[in-house]
Design a protein around this motif. Structure first.
Motif, PDB file in Angstrom:
ATOM      1  N   THR A 110       0.805  -1.200   0.000  1.00  0.00           N
ATOM      2  CA  THR A 110       0.000   0.000   0.000  1.00  0.00           C
ATOM      3  C   THR A 110       0.851   1.269   0.000  1.00  0.00           C
ATOM      4  O   THR A 110       0.637   2.177  -0.798  1.00  0.00           O
ATOM      5  CB  THR A 110      -0.925   0.013   1.236  1.00  0.00           C
ATOM      6  OG1 THR A 110      -1.659  -1.206   1.232  1.00  0.00           O
ATOM      7  CG2 THR A 110      -1.867   1.180   1.192  1.00  0.00           C
ATOM      8  N   ASP A 138       4.091  -5.033  -7.748  1.00  0.00           N
ATOM      9  CA  ASP A 138       3.174  -5.003  -6.610  1.00  0.00           C
ATOM     10  C   ASP A 138       1.811  -5.582  -6.970  1.00  0.00           C
ATOM     11  O   ASP A 138       1.190  -6.283  -6.169  1.00  0.00           O
ATOM     12  CB  ASP A 138       3.025  -3.569  -6.096  1.00  0.00           C
ATOM     13  CG  ASP A 138       4.238  -3.090  -5.310  1.00  0.00           C
ATOM     14  OD1 ASP A 138       5.023  -3.946  -4.865  1.00  0.00           O
ATOM     15  OD2 ASP A 138       4.399  -1.872  -5.151  1.00  0.00           O
ATOM     16  N   ALA A 170      -5.269  -1.747  -0.955  1.00  0.00           N
ATOM     17  CA  ALA A 170      -4.188  -2.071  -1.888  1.00  0.00           C
ATOM     18  C   ALA A 170      -4.726  -2.211  -3.306  1.00  0.00           C
ATOM     19  O   ALA A 170      -4.126  -1.709  -4.270  1.00  0.00           O
ATOM     20  CB  ALA A 170      -3.490  -3.356  -1.451  1.00  0.00           C
TER      21      ALA A 170
END
Length: 539
Positions: A10, A38, A106
């Protein structure tokens, strides 16, 4: 399915998103590589959730596969709270587990900004910014798209000095017609379906006849039309062929014979360069267009809107067959980058539409539960009939389940009379509609991240070869869910992108030409730019 680590994923993305778009090219390239990594980390953590089909909710016990801490919170969540989970507005429930909140945060942070619409949830009305003759046969959604994409292409034309546009996968020619008649560009429209080519030419001739008869039409836009019709070509794009052999001849059929719209490997018939565009270029057509741009000096720039990601060729392909995903070496080198058919299909979801249904408590939400119950009945009767892709009706939410099943079971070759539609087991499944909707919401949360990974792969592919490129959320996502336009050129895009969100011609929302009601504008699109040094659905 474990909870996502809240810290690294995040904070990285939030930090990256806050960086100025004018950062050096190598920093921006590295940042997008980290973003892709990510996203893949997140998708790997929740791959079972991403790859699950909602119709298998009962047959595979999908609810029990969720993290135990999530189940009570999601089971008690109202549709409005689920909508808040999607959009970070409205607040979650009182006791939502931190792992669920971190997962949602996220997923939202990793996805490209889509341009949050601040206006009415109504669909767009007839566009007053299009000449009335250009609105004929065109639905309001398509009017919204061609008007905005057309203005972007005009900016590209001015910046590159290219007056000629090749519209690949042109369909009925609506975008080509606006570019030619409305903006005065020289347009070649390429479409593989000869029937659509013939229809497009008929629409052109109809417009020319009406244009000759129209004098002083009431409420005409200030810019008159140019009597310059696009040229239509029937042909199928060969992604492996050089640009000079772009369109190999099709078998005999309706429509004009296929030929290369550029006239040769050096450019257009007059020797100049061209712009190439594709509005919702389906499946492998999008990467094929980017591949042609990358290796063809005849193409000065491209503006592309992708579509139907589930049709992309993914994974190892036979020799000579290009791969649709991944295109870039950056993404291909990342462990876990693979996307299943289900994941790529999820990337085509209309997030804003689903969120609107949640906020309004729409009865359409029950269709997800109906289909899951129907799948359970079908598999119980004949396991070989699993995942048949049935469509019992677009208005399933207006029916009782019994009526819905009476329509759906025959499509699977089953007699409704032999299936217990009023059993206690069916009733118990129907009572779990709220759980089915909650499970759908989790999939919707991941969908924009999957689309972002696919678009990042294309962006990185172009950056690896030194091109100038940007992603622009050009359309209102409530009207056009695939709203991110990939723009790439051999020269800097500064003049094309500068002031794009303040251009009065581009940023004023369409209005209803009959009632003169204003629709509020979507938020100004934010641009993701890559200022690199230049490099050397016609399906």
């Amino acid at each position: 399915m474990p909870g996502v680590p809240a810290g690294p994923v995040t904070s990285r993305v939030l930090g990256g998103a806050a960086m100025a778009p004018q950062s050096p090219p190598h920093e921006q390239h590295s940042r997008e590589q980290r973003r892709a990594a990510d996203i893949i980390r997140l998708l790997v953590l929740y791959r079972p959730l991403l790859d699950a089909f909602v119709i298998d909710f009962f047959t595979e016990g999908l609810w029990a596969q969720l993290p135990p801490a999530w189940q009570p919170a999601l089971a008690s969540a109202s549709p409005a709270q689920l909508a808040g989970l999607l959009g970070a507005r409205g607040g979650p429930g009182a006791a939502w587990p931190l792992s669920l909140l971190a997962f949602a945060a996220a997923a939202r942070a990793l996805a490209f900004p889509r341009g949050c619409p601040a206006g009415s949830p109504r669909p767009p009305c007839q566009s007053s910014r299009l000449h009335p003759l250009l609105r004929r046969h065109v639905k309001p959604k398509k009017q919204h798209e061609i008007q905005r994409l057309g203005k972007l292409l005009r900016r590209l034309s001015r910046a590159t000095g290219c007056e000629r546009v090749v519209d690949i996968g042109a369909g009925q020619g609506h975008l080509s017609r606006f570019l030619a008649f409305g903006l005065g560009l020289s347009v070649t429209a390429v479409e593989s379906d000869g029937r659509l080519v013939g229809l497009a030419e008929r629409f052109d001739q109809e417009l020319l006849r009406e244009l000759g008869k129209t004098r002083g039409h009431e409420r005409l836009p200030p810019r008159p039309l140019t009597p310059r019709a696009p040229q239509h070509v029937a042909g199928r794009l060969d992604p492996a062929a050089p640009w000079g052999e772009l369109l190999p001849p099709d078998p005999p059929g309706p429509g004009p014979a296929a030929r290369n719209p550029l006239g040769g490997p050096g450019g257009s018939e007059d020797g100049g360069q061209v712009l190439v565009t594709g509005l919702h270029a389906c499946g492998d057509l999008s990467p094929a267009l980017l591949s042609h741009f990358a290796r063809s000096p005849a193409v000065a720039a491209v503006a592309l809107v992708g579509c139907c990601y589930m049709k992309l060729s993914a994974g190892p392909q036979p020799p000579g067959c290009p791969t649709g995903y991944p295109l870039s070496t950056s993404v291909a080198a990342l462990p876990g980058h693979q996307l299943s058919y289900r994941a790529r299909e999820a990337a085509c979801h209309a997030l804003e539409e689903f969120q609107g249904r949640l906020r309004g408590g729409s009865p359409q939400l029950r269709a997800h539960c109906y289909r899951a119950v129907l799948e359970s009945l079908i598999c119980a009767a004949d396991p070989a009939k699993r995942h048949l892709g049935l469509q019992p009706g677009r208005k399933a939410h207006t029916l009782s389940f019994s009526q819905y099943a009476q329509l759906g079971l025959p499509l699977a070759g089953l007699d409704p009379a032999g299936v217990p539609l009023d059993s206690g087991a069916v009733g118990a499944m129907l009572e779990q509609q709220h759980k089915v909707v909650a499970f759908c919401t989790l999939g919707q949360l991941l969908a924009p991240a999957v689309e972002t990974l696919i678009l990042l792969d294309r962006l990185l592919y172009l950056r690896e070869q030194g091109f100038h490129c940007a992603l622009v959320p050009l359309f209102n996502p409530r009207f056009s869910p695939r709203n991110l336009v990939l723009v790439a050129a051999r020269t800097p895009l500064d003049t094309v992108l500068a002031g794009l969100d303040k251009d009065s011609e581009d940023s004023s929302e369409d209005t209803d030409s009959s009632e003169d009601e204003d629709l509020e504008e979507a938020e100004s699109p934010r641009v993701r730019q890559s200022p690199h040094s230049p490099g050397h659905r016609a399906q």
